[in-house]
Design a protein around this motif. Structure first.
Motif, PDB file in Angstrom:
ATOM      1  N   ALA A   1      13.225  17.386 -12.592  1.00 14.63           N
ATOM      2  CA  ALA A   1      12.998  16.161 -11.450  1.00 14.63           C
ATOM      3  C   ALA A   1      12.025  16.085 -10.401  1.00 14.63           C
ATOM      4  N   SER A   2      10.683  15.104  -9.647  1.00 17.89           N
ATOM      5  CA  SER A   2      10.321  15.612  -8.954  1.00 17.89           C
ATOM      6  C   SER A   2       9.997  13.993  -8.117  1.00 17.89           C
ATOM      7  N   ILE A   3      10.154  13.946  -6.823  1.00 18.90           N
ATOM      8  CA  ILE A   3       9.817  12.646  -5.669  1.00 18.90           C
ATOM      9  C   ILE A   3       8.537  13.216  -5.215  1.00 18.90           C
ATOM     10  N   GLY A   4       8.341  11.634  -4.220  1.00 14.26           N
ATOM     11  CA  GLY A   4       6.971  11.191  -3.832  1.00 14.26           C
ATOM     12  C   GLY A   4       6.263  10.630  -3.473  1.00 14.26           C
ATOM     13  N   LEU A   5       5.561   9.859  -2.765  1.00  9.00           N
ATOM     14  CA  LEU A   5       4.767   8.675  -1.884  1.00  9.00           C
ATOM     15  C   LEU A   5       3.759   8.290  -2.655  1.00  9.00           C
ATOM     16  N   GLY A   6       3.349   6.718  -2.745  1.00  8.67           N
ATOM     17  CA  GLY A   6       1.255   6.916  -3.165  1.00  8.67           C
ATOM     18  C   GLY A   6       1.724   6.344  -2.625  1.00  8.67           C
ATOM     19  N   ILE A   7       0.116   6.145  -1.848  1.00  5.15           N
ATOM     20  CA  ILE A   7      -0.221   5.979  -0.300  1.00  5.15           C
ATOM     21  C   ILE A   7      -2.026   4.715  -0.909  1.00  5.15           C
TER      22      ILE A   7
ATOM     23  N   GLY B   1       3.657  15.145  -3.540  1.00  5.25           N
ATOM     24  CA  GLY B   1       4.969  15.021  -4.513  1.00  5.25           C
ATOM     25  C   GLY B   1       5.873  15.986  -4.093  1.00  5.25           C
ATOM     26  N   LEU B   2       6.604  16.421  -4.387  1.00  6.78           N
ATOM     27  CA  LEU B   2       7.469  17.911  -4.428  1.00  6.78           C
ATOM     28  C   LEU B   2       8.361  17.673  -6.197  1.00  6.78           C
ATOM     29  N   TYR B   3       7.431  19.072  -6.743  1.00  2.00           N
ATOM     30  CA  TYR B   3       8.172  18.675  -8.108  1.00  2.00           C
ATOM     31  C   TYR B   3       9.103  19.948  -8.196  1.00  2.00           C
ATOM     32  N   ASP B   4      10.214  19.775  -9.037  1.00  2.00           N
ATOM     33  CA  ASP B   4      11.246  20.738  -9.357  1.00  2.00           C
ATOM     34  C   ASP B   4      11.861  20.876  -8.298  1.00  2.00           C
ATOM     35  N   VAL B   5      12.402  19.787  -7.790  1.00  2.00           N
ATOM     36  CA  VAL B   5      13.376  19.582  -6.534  1.00  2.00           C
ATOM     37  C   VAL B   5      14.741  20.042  -6.957  1.00  2.00           C
ATOM     38  N   THR B   6      15.208  20.275  -7.636  1.00  2.00           N
ATOM     39  CA  THR B   6      16.348  20.727  -7.747  1.00  2.00           C
ATOM     40  C   THR B   6      16.816  22.574  -8.416  1.00  2.00           C
ATOM     41  N   LYS B   7      15.304  22.868  -8.689  1.00  5.34           N
ATOM     42  CA  LYS B   7      15.058  24.325  -9.215  1.00  5.34           C
ATOM     43  C   LYS B   7      15.531  24.488 -10.194  1.00  5.34           C
TER      44      LYS B   7
ATOM     45  N   LYS C   1      11.934  27.577  -4.722  1.00  6.25           N
ATOM     46  CA  LYS C   1      11.448  26.390  -3.800  1.00  6.25           C
ATOM     47  C   LYS C   1      10.581  25.888  -4.571  1.00  6.25           C
ATOM     48  N   ALA C   2      10.732  24.009  -4.299  1.00  7.14           N
ATOM     49  CA  ALA C   2       9.671  22.760  -4.878  1.00  7.14           C
ATOM     50  C   ALA C   2       8.185  22.898  -4.573  1.00  7.14           C
ATOM     51  N   ALA C   3       8.013  22.967  -5.671  1.00 12.62           N
ATOM     52  CA  ALA C   3       5.911  23.040  -5.408  1.00 12.62           C
ATOM     53  C   ALA C   3       5.232  21.486  -4.949  1.00 12.62           C
ATOM     54  N   PHE C   4       4.461  21.658  -3.693  1.00 11.26           N
ATOM     55  CA  PHE C   4       4.003  20.667  -3.679  1.00 11.26           C
ATOM     56  C   PHE C   4       3.213  20.186  -3.997  1.00 11.26           C
TER      57      PHE C   4
ATOM     58  N   GLN D   1       0.630  -1.081   0.031  1.00 12.24           N
ATOM     59  CA  GLN D   1       0.227   0.075  -0.288  1.00 12.24           C
ATOM     60  C   GLN D   1       1.221   1.657   0.200  1.00 12.24           C
ATOM     61  N   LEU D   2       2.245   1.218  -0.510  1.00  9.60           N
ATOM     62  CA  LEU D   2       3.587   2.564  -0.283  1.00  9.60           C
ATOM     63  C   LEU D   2       4.429   2.306  -1.813  1.00  9.60           C
ATOM     64  N   SER D   3       4.361   3.079  -2.241  1.00 16.85           N
ATOM     65  CA  SER D   3       5.380   3.187  -2.893  1.00 16.85           C
ATOM     66  C   SER D   3       6.236   4.978  -2.966  1.00 16.85           C
ATOM     67  N   VAL D   4       7.108   4.250  -3.138  1.00 13.51           N
ATOM     68  CA  VAL D   4       7.942   5.437  -3.021  1.00 13.51           C
ATOM     69  C   VAL D   4       8.580   5.811  -4.825  1.00 13.51           C
ATOM     70  N   VAL D   5       8.583   6.856  -5.153  1.00 13.24           N
ATOM     71  CA  VAL D   5       8.283   7.486  -6.557  1.00 13.24           C
ATOM     72  C   VAL D   5       9.255   8.880  -6.766  1.00 13.24           C
ATOM     73  N   ALA D   6      10.205   8.262  -7.768  1.00 13.17           N
ATOM     74  CA  ALA D   6      11.157   9.503  -8.617  1.00 13.17           C
ATOM     75  C   ALA D   6      10.607   9.859  -9.459  1.00 13.17           C
ATOM     76  N   ASP D   7      10.794  10.514 -10.654  1.00 14.56           N
ATOM     77  CA  ASP D   7      10.153  11.184 -11.900  1.00 14.56           C
ATOM     78  C   ASP D   7      10.751  12.301 -12.125  1.00 14.56           C
TER      79      ASP D   7
END
Length: 274
Positions: A229-235, A248-254, A261-264, A217-223
């Protein structure tokens, strides 16, 4: 010799404890007659799949009848006239050939939800995809197009973007992993690409995502899509419900100019198979 709780619990058991602590609905599992209703370690009993992509298209298309609806939101997204905004999507999938596992996905994206940003649902974009699943390789491939504008406000008409995507499901040790890769034009070209509109249509850029499932029921994602680049969770909060949540957080590397700052980003989806 290891002592204490840390020496007793495995990584997966620690994740299980953390998941239950952060998910109040799972606490009800202790009171339920069927504990698999709220939380399970059997992936076959989970009625929704935690996401494996935050922006990249998937190579998997449904090869049975399914309908879905989702709502999403963002904060500090670049290029938006408001700080907080949202969108809604709905659609359906069906099989062209159940025997050969060839399916079609049709989706409608609508935004903005924020009435102060030009009016609620002031844009509607259609997306289409056709794909095939290969049992032998546990993988799928799809060809699609997104951003076919049906209606729009002052922002203007979007240019349709064509893509080809492939998705592979594999095991990384004891953990299920889903890898997604593909390429597309227009919206999939890097956001800082200075090519003309006609050139962006003729050339394509790569995109991809990878998700690891420490729990069913849980995923860790990199996109990585459009150079961002974005990172996040699937629940999946409740195993027996076809409802999934993505954070997730969008544009983590700015990478985007003046984006300090990264977008939520977040979304909630529901699907129904019939």
């Amino acid at each position: 010799m290891q002592t204490g709780l840390w020496g007793v619990l495995t990584v997966k058991q620690w994740l299980l404890v953390l998941f239950i602590m952060l998910n109040p609905l799972s606490l009800k599992a202790a009171e339920a007659r069927d504990s698999d209703y709220f939380f399970t370690l059997d992936p076959n009993k989970v009625h929704a799949s935690p996401t494996f992509s935050l922006a990249a298209p998937s190579g998997l298309t449904p090869f049975q009848k399914v309908a879905f609806v989702g709502i999403g939101g963002s904060k500090n997204m670049p290029g938006r006239s408001v700080s907080v905004d949202g969108a809604m999507s709905t659609g359906f999938g069906f099989a062209l050939s159940e025997e050969n596992k060839i399916g079609v996905l049709v989706g409608l994206d609508m935004g903005s939800i924020n009435p102060s940003d030009g009016g609620a649902f002031d844009r509607g974009d259609l997306g289409l995809a056709i794909g095939k699943y290969f049992d032998k390789y546990n993988a799928g491939i799809s060809l699609g197009v997104k951003s076919i504008t049906l209606w729009h406000a002052a922002a203007g008409r979007n240019t349709p973007s064509v893509y080809l995507a492939a998705t592979k499901i594999a095991m990384l040790g004891e953990y299920r992993t889903i890898m997604n890769i593909g390429f597309g034009n227009n919206a999939f070209r890097t956001l800082y690409d200075t090519a003309s509109k006609s050139e962006r249509s003729k050339r394509a850029s790569m995109f991809g995502s990878v998700a690891i499932y420490p729990l069913p029921q849980l995923s860790v994602v990199a996109d990585y899509t459009a150079g961002i680049a974005s990172i996040g969770l699937g629940i999946v909060p409740v195993a027996a419900w076809p409802v999934s949540l993505s954070l997730g957080l969008y544009d983590v590397t700015k990478e985007i100019k003046d984006h300090d700052k990264a977008a939520f980003i977040a979304s909630l989806g529901y699907s129904y198979s019939f």
